[in-house]
Design a protein around this motif. Structure first.
Motif, PDB file in Angstrom:
ATOM      1  N   UNK A  46       0.874  -1.234  -0.047  1.00 44.65           N
ATOM      2  CA  UNK A  46       0.128  -0.078  -0.074  1.00 44.65           C
ATOM      3  C   UNK A  46       0.853   1.294   0.112  1.00 44.65           C
ATOM      4  N   UNK A  47       0.175   2.291  -0.652  1.00 44.68           N
ATOM      5  CA  UNK A  47       1.315   3.399  -0.680  1.00 44.68           C
ATOM      6  C   UNK A  47       1.367   4.121   0.758  1.00 44.68           C
ATOM      7  N   UNK A  48       2.573   4.638   1.174  1.00 45.44           N
ATOM      8  CA  UNK A  48       2.790   5.125   2.123  1.00 45.44           C
ATOM      9  C   UNK A  48       1.709   6.426   2.591  1.00 45.44           C
ATOM     10  N   UNK A  49       1.122   6.620   3.946  1.00 44.28           N
ATOM     11  CA  UNK A  49       0.365   7.348   4.321  1.00 44.28           C
ATOM     12  C   UNK A  49       0.674   8.829   3.891  1.00 44.28           C
ATOM     13  N   UNK A  50      -0.221   9.649   3.500  1.00 43.72           N
ATOM     14  CA  UNK A  50      -0.004  10.921   3.134  1.00 43.72           C
ATOM     15  C   UNK A  50       0.216  11.657   4.446  1.00 43.72           C
TER      16      UNK A  50
END
Length: 162
Positions: free
Chosen positions: A60-64
């Motif tokens: 999953x993409x890193x949290x913004x």
């Protein structure tokens, strides 16, 4: 009709006389080191454990990061920094202008200290010399004797002038 699955399910071969609801016999189980890459042991909804090819899902993409408000203490410190620096600069400028006067004042204070020291030494010397010139006059000596009897007795005294 059905969407494509992300993996393919395969089962281990079983002997024909062995029931399908029982786990595979111990002789048929593969060791974890024998499992090829890309194959994992999965448990099916019916509870049967089997080997299956799985696709690797992208992590999953890193949290913004969410912008955090600046703390109050940081704002206060940031506002006080130029004020304190300006105050120090102003004090330095004031001391540079006041330096000649401070030097003169320190010299005046040393003069006052010297005057006080001379007075402490000179006044007793002058009094002693003045007292020495009046030696013609007799000095009075007073002797007082006090006696009392007992702890709570009344005290009696005599004064002798010579």
């Amino acid at each position: 009709m059905y969407p494509e699955t992300a993996y393919e399910i395969t089962t281990q071969p079983r002997p024909a006389d062995y029931p399908a609801y029982l786990p595979a016999p111990e002789g048929r189980v593969m060791l974890p080191s024998e499992i090829p890459p890309g194959v994992q042991m999965v448990t099916l909804p019916g509870g049967i454990r089997t080997l299956a090819y799985t696709t690797h899902q992208a992590p999953p993409p890193p949290p913004v990061p969410i912008a955090q408000p600046i703390p109050t203490w940081a704002k206060t410190t940031a506002l006080l920094t130029p004020t304190v620096g300006g105050g120090i600069a102003a004090a330095g400028i004031g001391l540079s202008y006041a330096a000649p006067g401070l030097i003169a004042m320190s010299q005046a204070l040393w003069s006052a200290v010297a005057l006080i020291a001379a007075g402490v030494i000179a006044v007793p010397v002058l009094l002693r010399t003045a007292r020495g010139s009046s030696r013609g006059r007799a000095t009075t000596h007073i002797t007082q004797n006090i006696t009392a009897s007992g702890m709570f007795g009344r005290a009696n005294g005599t004064i002798n002038h010579r």
